[in-house]
Enzyme design. Structure first.
Site: not given
Length: 312
Positions: A107, A30
């Site tokens: 991110h 992830h």
């Protein structure tokens, strides 16, 4: 004897070589590139104006918090490959006000490494491991216009060349991929992809958006009851903390949260089964895939398919 993680696909029993890849248990990462976030890079444009203002005023407080909650991995992509990861969640973006065509991963903030230098490392690794298959899921694409999409797609085709498996009506198996020399299934979450047969459609990702193991498990079990998709799909064993949780838990980080919930997630994972049944799982992705034994546990689930065949 369990197959080694480095070349686990080629070490699977021959009974599994003709099973569609969508029915195997495949370890995934992830937010795979968050190990190299640049703490000094700008925020991605999708962050709210309020958070942007806060970041501007209290940079010395917000940046360490962003860094410890946005970092989901601590191993390089080559290390993740060698540990057995075969699915990579890759969030691609172009920095605002950057005059170059360089693309990065994101991110909340951007990575040090560019997309092409990272994927070149993947291509090099695959040369040394000719029977291992990777699934690269490119998504988000913040700040990327059609021109940059076309440039990226052209570069990816050139980089992986004959290793790219074109999308097909039937799901490939290990045996069919090996026979054709294909090693890369490239999912591209953009309508632009439809024009290119080398690019696969978006892969559904079951994301619980919960900060406890029980919350994640309840969400995944609910999805399993609804029935699995026909093609590839990802079950996310990753925890998510909202801004309130982060504010009231200043000594925590995503790492401490993940580790403190791991035992519960592990027990659930060990009970899962790959295959074609409605409640079967396929790709299982998590955070901190280096220090936590996600890869070995997911790979081991494939032994259940061998046992099932033996019973028949």
């Amino acid at each position: 004897m369990e197959p080694s993680s480095q070349d686990w696909m080629s070490a699977l029993p021959e009974e599994l070589w003709d099973i569609p890849l969508t029915n195997l248990a495949i370890p995934g990462s992830h937010d795979a590139m968050s190990y190299c976030l640049d703490i000094n890079s700008p925020l991605v444009p999708s962050e709210s104006d309020a958070f942007r203002l806060l970041d501007g005023l209290f940079y010395c407080f917000t940046r360490p918090a962003i860094f410890k909650w946005a970092t989901t991995q601590d191993k390089s992509i080559e290390e993740q490959l060698s540990m057995g990861i075969r699915f990579f969640d890759l969030r691609v973006a172009h920095k605002p006000k950057d005059s170059s065509s360089d693309l990065y991963f994101t991110h909340v903030i951007y990575t040090h490494l560019t997309v092409l230098e990272t994927l070149s490392s993947v291509a090099t690794w695959l040369e040394s491991h000719p029977k291992e298959i990777v699934i690269l899921a490119c998504s988000h694409f913040e700040g990327i216009d059609d021109r940059l999409h076309q440039a990226l797609i052209f570069s990816l085709k050139k980089l992986f060349g004959s290793k790219l498996c074109p999308r097909k009506d039937s799901v490939p198996t290990l045996r069919s991929l090996w026979a054709s020399g294909y090693q890369v299934i490239l999912s591209y979450e953009c309508q632009t992809a439809a024009r290119h047969r080398e690019l696969w459609p978006p892969i559904p990702y079951w994301w619980a958006n919960k900060c406890t193991a029980q919350g994640v498990i309840s969400y995944l079990d609910w999805n399993k009851e609804m029935g699995r998709p026909d093609s590839f799909f990802v079950s996310g064993l990753n925890l998510t903390a909202d801004r309130y949780f982060i504010t009231v838990n200043p000594k925590q980080s995503l790492r401490t949260l993940t580790f403190s919930n791991w035992d519960c997630l592990r027990k659930w994972l060990e009970e899962q089964t790959p295959g074609s049944n409605p409640e079967s799982l396929n790709i299982i992705a998590g955070d901190f895939v280096g220090p936590l034994p996600l890869c070995s546990l997911v790979i081991k689930l494939n032994q259940k398919l061998v046992q099932k065949k033996a019973i028949r």
